[in-house]
Structures are given as C-alpha cells and as structure tokens.
Design an enzyme around this catalytic site. Sequence first.
Site, PDB file in Angstrom:
ATOM      1  N   LYS A   8       0.830  -1.222   0.000  1.00  0.00           N
ATOM      2  CA  LYS A   8       0.000   0.000   0.000  1.00  0.00           C
ATOM      3  C   LYS A   8       0.857   1.261   0.000  1.00  0.00           C
ATOM      4  O   LYS A   8       0.631   2.167  -0.783  1.00  0.00           O
ATOM      5  CB  LYS A   8      -0.878   0.070   1.264  1.00  0.00           C
ATOM      6  CG  LYS A   8      -2.003  -0.903   1.348  1.00  0.00           C
ATOM      7  CD  LYS A   8      -2.944  -0.563   2.513  1.00  0.00           C
ATOM      8  CE  LYS A   8      -2.289  -0.667   3.874  1.00  0.00           C
ATOM      9  NZ  LYS A   8      -1.915  -2.030   4.267  1.00  0.00           N
ATOM     10  N   ARG A  83     -10.263   2.084   7.709  1.00  0.00           N
ATOM     11  CA  ARG A  83     -10.081   0.659   7.979  1.00  0.00           C
ATOM     12  C   ARG A  83     -11.250   0.051   8.730  1.00  0.00           C
ATOM     13  O   ARG A  83     -11.252  -1.155   8.970  1.00  0.00           O
ATOM     14  CB  ARG A  83      -8.839   0.464   8.836  1.00  0.00           C
ATOM     15  CG  ARG A  83      -7.533   0.355   8.048  1.00  0.00           C
ATOM     16  CD  ARG A  83      -6.408   0.574   9.042  1.00  0.00           C
ATOM     17  NE  ARG A  83      -5.310  -0.325   8.962  1.00  0.00           N
ATOM     18  CZ  ARG A  83      -4.074   0.035   8.545  1.00  0.00           C
ATOM     19  NH1 ARG A  83      -3.848   1.223   8.069  1.00  0.00           N
ATOM     20  NH2 ARG A  83      -3.096  -0.818   8.587  1.00  0.00           N
ATOM     21  N   ARG A 122      11.086  -6.526   5.433  1.00  0.00           N
ATOM     22  CA  ARG A 122      10.915  -5.079   5.249  1.00  0.00           C
ATOM     23  C   ARG A 122      11.797  -4.300   6.226  1.00  0.00           C
ATOM     24  O   ARG A 122      11.883  -4.622   7.396  1.00  0.00           O
ATOM     25  CB  ARG A 122       9.456  -4.710   5.472  1.00  0.00           C
ATOM     26  CG  ARG A 122       9.210  -3.209   5.459  1.00  0.00           C
ATOM     27  CD  ARG A 122       7.804  -2.890   5.137  1.00  0.00           C
ATOM     28  NE  ARG A 122       6.908  -3.081   6.256  1.00  0.00           N
ATOM     29  CZ  ARG A 122       5.601  -2.792   6.196  1.00  0.00           C
ATOM     30  NH1 ARG A 122       5.091  -2.341   5.065  1.00  0.00           N
ATOM     31  NH2 ARG A 122       4.829  -2.979   7.232  1.00  0.00           N
ATOM     32  N   ARG A 155      10.215  -2.277  11.556  1.00  0.00           N
ATOM     33  CA  ARG A 155       9.087  -1.746  12.319  1.00  0.00           C
ATOM     34  C   ARG A 155       8.768  -2.684  13.468  1.00  0.00           C
ATOM     35  O   ARG A 155       8.757  -3.901  13.293  1.00  0.00           O
ATOM     36  CB  ARG A 155       7.858  -1.630  11.411  1.00  0.00           C
ATOM     37  CG  ARG A 155       7.810  -0.328  10.643  1.00  0.00           C
ATOM     38  CD  ARG A 155       6.725  -0.312   9.620  1.00  0.00           C
ATOM     39  NE  ARG A 155       5.404  -0.687  10.141  1.00  0.00           N
ATOM     40  CZ  ARG A 155       4.284  -0.554   9.437  1.00  0.00           C
ATOM     41  NH1 ARG A 155       4.326  -0.063   8.215  1.00  0.00           N
ATOM     42  NH2 ARG A 155       3.125  -0.917   9.934  1.00  0.00           N
ATOM     43  N   ARG A 166      -2.220  -8.252  13.039  1.00  0.00           N
ATOM     44  CA  ARG A 166      -2.608  -7.251  12.028  1.00  0.00           C
ATOM     45  C   ARG A 166      -3.399  -7.906  10.892  1.00  0.00           C
ATOM     46  O   ARG A 166      -4.338  -7.315  10.361  1.00  0.00           O
ATOM     47  CB  ARG A 166      -1.364  -6.536  11.490  1.00  0.00           C
ATOM     48  CG  ARG A 166      -0.765  -5.580  12.537  1.00  0.00           C
ATOM     49  CD  ARG A 166       0.651  -5.184  12.197  1.00  0.00           C
ATOM     50  NE  ARG A 166       0.746  -4.397  10.990  1.00  0.00           N
ATOM     51  CZ  ARG A 166       1.816  -4.380  10.197  1.00  0.00           C
ATOM     52  NH1 ARG A 166       2.875  -5.098  10.496  1.00  0.00           N
ATOM     53  NH2 ARG A 166       1.822  -3.629   9.129  1.00  0.00           N
TER      54      ARG A 166
HETATM   55  P1  AMP Z   1       0.109   0.859   8.498  1.00  0.00           P
HETATM   56  O1  AMP Z   1       1.427   1.522   8.335  1.00  0.00           O
HETATM   57  O2  AMP Z   1      -0.941   1.413   7.586  1.00  0.00           O
HETATM   58  O3  AMP Z   1       0.199  -0.646   8.428  1.00  0.00           O
HETATM   59  O4  AMP Z   1      -0.391   1.206   9.985  1.00  0.00           O
HETATM   60  C1  AMP Z   1       0.382   0.811  11.108  1.00  0.00           C
HETATM   61  C2  AMP Z   1      -0.468   0.796  12.373  1.00  0.00           C
HETATM   62  O5  AMP Z   1      -0.988   2.117  12.610  1.00  0.00           O
HETATM   63  C3  AMP Z   1      -1.689  -0.103  12.313  1.00  0.00           C
HETATM   64  O6  AMP Z   1      -1.389  -1.454  12.655  1.00  0.00           O
HETATM   65  C4  AMP Z   1      -2.589   0.561  13.363  1.00  0.00           C
HETATM   66  O7  AMP Z   1      -2.163   0.268  14.683  1.00  0.00           O
HETATM   67  C5  AMP Z   1      -2.324   2.039  13.104  1.00  0.00           C
HETATM   68  N1  AMP Z   1      -3.230   2.599  12.064  1.00  0.00           N
HETATM   69  C6  AMP Z   1      -2.909   3.075  10.834  1.00  0.00           C
HETATM   70  N2  AMP Z   1      -3.979   3.487  10.150  1.00  0.00           N
HETATM   71  C7  AMP Z   1      -5.033   3.246  10.980  1.00  0.00           C
HETATM   72  C8  AMP Z   1      -6.436   3.424  10.851  1.00  0.00           C
HETATM   73  N3  AMP Z   1      -6.983   3.915   9.728  1.00  0.00           N
HETATM   74  N4  AMP Z   1      -7.202   3.061  11.899  1.00  0.00           N
HETATM   75  C9  AMP Z   1      -6.681   2.569  13.039  1.00  0.00           C
HETATM   76  N5  AMP Z   1      -5.379   2.349  13.213  1.00  0.00           N
HETATM   77  C10 AMP Z   1      -4.543   2.684  12.196  1.00  0.00           C
END
Ligand code: AMP
Length: 210
Positions: A8, A83, A122, A155, A166
């Site tokens: 993404k 989400r 990653r 990360r 996740r």
């Molecule tokens: P990502 O980098 O998009 O995988 O996001 C990393 C983490 O940030 C996720 O596992 C959530 O803990 C938090 N996060 C990111 N976007 C959202 C969202 N739209 N709603 C809730 N938590 C989010």
Amino acid sequence: MGPPGVGKGTQAKSLSRRLGLLHVSTGDILRVAVRDDAPLGRRARPYVESGRLVPDDLMGELIGERLARPDARGGFVLDGFPRTAEQVAALDGVLARLGLELDRVLLIVAPEAEIVRRLSGRRVCPSCGALFHVQSRPPRIEGVCDACGTALVQRADDREDVVRERLNVYERETLPVARAYRDRGLLLEVDGSGTPEEVFRRIREGLGVA
Ligand code: AMP
C-alpha cells in the site's frame, strides 16, 4: 486498502507522485507521533505497537484535521484509511464538509505467504520513511538509507506475532469496508503480486492513468 505488507505505502507514494496529489498515510502520521512522543503518539502507541487499530474517535480527529489543511485542497491519496465502518462514516462526513468526493478505492491483494515474506524482510528509514526489503529492494549499503544515510530499522509491528494480529484485524474489520465500497461501485481490485513496477502498471491500467 489491502492487508499489511501488500505494498500500500509503496504504491500510494508512486500514485500520488504520478498524479501530483498529496499522500496521506495514517500509519506514517502515527509512527512519527509515536517516535516524537507527541500527545497523539502517547495515546496511539499501545495500539500501533501491538498491531491493533487505533480507536475510531482518535482516527476521525486525525483525518479531519489533516484533510482540512490547505495542501489537501487539490486532492489526495489516502493510504491505510479508512479501515473500519466507523472510519468510512467519518471520512464521508469530512469529505462532505470539504465539498470533495471519493473517486476510487483501490484494494491490493496478495496470498498470505507472500505477505509474510515481504513483512519479515521489510526495513524502513526512521528518519525519511523510505522503504526497503532485504531481498527484493536492498539499500546500496546494507542497513543504511539510500536517501538520507540514516540506519534502517525493522518496524516494531513487523514481528511475527504482531503481523498475525494485524492480518486478523484486516480480515475482521477492513475487508468488510472493501466490500461496502464495492457495493458503492468505487472499488478497483488489483493483484499485488510481482514487482512494485508490475503492480503500479496494473494500478495505472485500472485507473486509466498514463
Ligand atoms: P500501516 O502503516 O498502515 O500498516 O499502519 C500501522 C499501524 O498504525 C496499524 O497497525 C494501526 O495500529 C495504526 N493505524 C494506521 N492506520 C489506521 C487506521 N486507519 N485506523 C486505526 N489504526 C490505524
């Protein structure tokens, strides 16, 4: 939209660059806030680090603020938001207030084994956010960011147990959101396998972007 590790972030960056749009990654915003120990970061940290979703009220506030800034006026690519069903409603409200409409929703999909392989390799730059992969996109100097020279990190939420959580959250909360967008006729589903360039080509074809 798409499961963790499907690409993404990489694709959203390419697409926003190609279209001249702002890239808004809620994950990046949260990670910076956590790193800087900002008020938002203090509230979000336990969720981000355990792979759970940050509560919807906090996310609604975050996105409302971000999209109301002047640099978002010309349009944006949202990466990792919405989400949950509540976040869809919050986004609809923010867009209505701003007089904007959602053009398309992209769902990138890939087999689970491929996702786990990508996530475990990653590496990210904690300073500028550049993304690497130990096999498929290694930096020129091992462990060092090509763009800014900072030491790369894994990360905290790319550890195997957190990845599993996740993926569960994605299936439980976020897949239904994709289905709802399909029912609204907005969803474009793209095969996320292959190189980032191949995936980007599929996205451009699907969107009709040169
Ligand atoms: P990502 O980098 O998009 O995988 O996001 C990393 C983490 O940030 C996720 O596992 C959530 O803990 C938090 N996060 C990111 N976007 C959202 C969202 N739209 N709603 C809730 N938590 C989010």
